[in-house]
Design a protein around this motif. Structure first.
Motif, PDB file in Angstrom:
ATOM      1  N   CYS A 230      -5.096  -1.348   7.688  1.00  0.00           N
ATOM      2  CA  CYS A 230      -4.526  -0.455   6.679  1.00  0.00           C
ATOM      3  C   CYS A 230      -3.010  -0.641   6.565  1.00  0.00           C
ATOM      4  CB  CYS A 230      -4.837   0.997   7.035  1.00  0.00           C
ATOM      5  SG  CYS A 230      -6.503   1.245   7.709  1.00  0.00           S
TER       6      CYS A 230
ATOM      7  N   CYS B  82      -0.467  -1.238   3.589  1.00  0.00           N
ATOM      8  CA  CYS B  82      -0.230  -0.204   2.576  1.00  0.00           C
ATOM      9  C   CYS B  82       0.146   1.168   3.142  1.00  0.00           C
ATOM     10  CB  CYS B  82      -1.476  -0.029   1.716  1.00  0.00           C
ATOM     11  SG  CYS B  82      -1.934  -1.498   0.796  1.00  0.00           S
ATOM     12  N   HIS B  83      -0.256   1.450   4.377  1.00  0.00           N
ATOM     13  CA  HIS B  83      -0.056   2.797   4.930  1.00  0.00           C
ATOM     14  C   HIS B  83       0.801   2.784   6.188  1.00  0.00           C
ATOM     15  CE1 HIS B  83      -2.990   5.049   2.501  1.00  0.00           C
ATOM     16  NE2 HIS B  83      -3.793   3.998   2.599  1.00  0.00           N
TER      17      HIS B  83
ATOM     18  N   TYR C 235      -0.185   9.772  -6.810  1.00  0.00           N
ATOM     19  CA  TYR C 235      -1.637   9.576  -6.694  1.00  0.00           C
ATOM     20  C   TYR C 235      -2.272   9.274  -8.053  1.00  0.00           C
ATOM     21  CZ  TYR C 235      -1.600  11.708  -2.008  1.00  0.00           C
ATOM     22  OH  TYR C 235      -1.385  11.993  -0.689  1.00  0.00           O
ATOM     23  N   SER C 236      -3.447   8.686  -7.993  1.00  0.00           N
ATOM     24  CA  SER C 236      -4.254   8.533  -9.209  1.00  0.00           C
ATOM     25  C   SER C 236      -4.767   9.918  -9.623  1.00  0.00           C
ATOM     26  CB  SER C 236      -5.443   7.613  -8.930  1.00  0.00           C
ATOM     27  OG  SER C 236      -6.309   8.220  -7.987  1.00  0.00           O
TER      28      SER C 236
ATOM     29  N   THR D  39      -9.894   5.576  -8.117  1.00  0.00           N
ATOM     30  CA  THR D  39      -8.815   5.636  -7.119  1.00  0.00           C
ATOM     31  C   THR D  39      -7.962   4.369  -7.202  1.00  0.00           C
ATOM     32  OG1 THR D  39      -8.248   5.789  -4.773  1.00  0.00           O
ATOM     33  CG2 THR D  39     -10.253   4.610  -5.293  1.00  0.00           C
TER      34      THR D  39
ATOM     35  N   MET E  91      -6.658   3.069  -4.606  1.00  0.00           N
ATOM     36  CA  MET E  91      -6.814   2.333  -3.348  1.00  0.00           C
ATOM     37  C   MET E  91      -7.867   1.244  -3.565  1.00  0.00           C
ATOM     38  SD  MET E  91      -7.353   3.670   0.512  1.00  0.00           S
ATOM     39  CE  MET E  91      -8.618   2.964   1.567  1.00  0.00           C
TER      40      MET E  91
END
Lengths: 135, 200
Positions: free
Chosen positions: A40, A43-44, A71-72, A101, A103
């Protein structure tokens, strides 16, 4: 020899049980989950927003609720609260669980890996890395 | 195809490294047409390549955009590494070279998103990096290796979710490059460069 027999029996029973595979999962192991979390890290991060939102305090918060993260609409309108159950569903197949999403990731397909990962997120969310509010 | 790949103009590269702002990026985008790989050229050739098989969707644009966001961050991360003063000669060269690759990835992704009519994510004004934990060359290498491995996983997670197979192919082509970065960084750290037969 004395330990081999029960192990063999368990194996045989496990095979016989077949569909009851979910019961064969261990409790989530945060250490193993940390290794899964390496996937992850493009991105995170725990403590700050990147391409994806920060993960400190993830469990218990509303989906799509980190201030300052873009956010979406799909994520914002789920009305989910992140707990082991919702996370398991999302992480198994993000684009199917939350169509639309942002992501763009296929997910973590192995149920045990998800359990370990969620145990890690749960533990890390209250770790030192998450204590001082940093930006 | 490989014969068409040229070395970037040194001056242009230097100006990009010093000023990774929108203008510099734009001129880079304008002049880098010949730097692209075969896969990239296929993608940029026109809607034809993208029109093969299942059409691209809004979801494909989402996936490309999160990849672009991560690439732009990687460019900024290598910039921090290069300017840290912690990297010695051969390693500094690696960092600059790898940053150049990420710029080419970002360039390709941006053009593809534009071609698909998507809204581009742009580079953030400010990225957060754990600079307080970067005290030695090895710290920087470990940080870069973490990002590169994450990038391999991210592209691996992107390949199966593209509706358009040409996009999946382009993602796989980038994935291969990031995996090489990861191995070389591990090697520079004195770690086993290829610790397993599969990536996850």
């Amino acid at each position: 020899m004395t330990t081999a027999l029960p192990a063999l029996l368990a194996l045989a029973l496990g095979l016989a049980a077949g569909g009851a595979a979910a019961d064969a999962l261990r409790a989530g192991d945060p250490k193993a989950g940390e290794a899964v979390y390496a996937r992850c890290l493009a991105c995170h991060a725990l403590a700050y927003n990147r391409t994806g939102p920060k993960h400190c305090g993830l469990l218990g918060r509303r989906a799509g609720s980190v201030p300052g993260f873009n956010y979406s609409k799909a994520m914002q309108s789920t009305k989910w609260v992140w707990n082991p159950k919702t996370l398991d569903r999302f992480l198994a197949n993000p684009l199917k669980a939350v169509p639309g999403t942002s992501m763009g990731y296929d997910g973590v397909k192995d149920a045990q890996e998800r359990r370990d990962l969620i145990a890690y997120l749960e533990q890390a969310g209250h770790s030192e890395a998450c204590k001082p509010p940093r930006e | 195809m490989t014969s068409r790949i040229q070395t970037p103009d040194a001056g242009l590269t230097a100006s990009l490294q010093n000023a990774p702002d929108r203008e510099a990026r734009r001129s880079f985008l304008g002049q880098s047409g010949l730097l692209l790989s075969g896969a990239a050229i296929a993608l940029l050739a026109g809607r034809d390549a993208l029109a093969k098989g299942k059409p691209s969707t809004a979801s494909d644009v989402n996936v490309l955009n999160s990849a672009l966001g991560a690439e732009l961050e990687a460019i900024a991360a290598y910039q921090v590494g290069a300017e840290s003063g912690l990297l010695q000669k051969p390693v500094l060269h690696l960092a600059v070279t790898f940053q150049g690759h990420h710029k080419e990835h970002a360039d390709l992704l941006a053009k593809t998103i534009a071609k698909l009519g998507g809204q581009l994510v742009s580079a953030k004004a400010q990225y957060s990096f754990p600079v307080e934990t970067l005290k030695t060359q090895n710290d920087v290498l470990r940080f870069a290796a973490m990002l590169e491995k994450g990038a391999v996983s991210a592209y691996l997670g992107a390949v199966p979710v593209f509706n358009n197979r040409e996009l999946a192919k382009a993602a796989a082509s980038i994935l291969g490059d990031e995996a090489m970065h990861w191995a070389i960084l591990r090697n520079a750290l004195g770690e086993d460069p290829v610790p397993s037969a599969f990536m996850s």
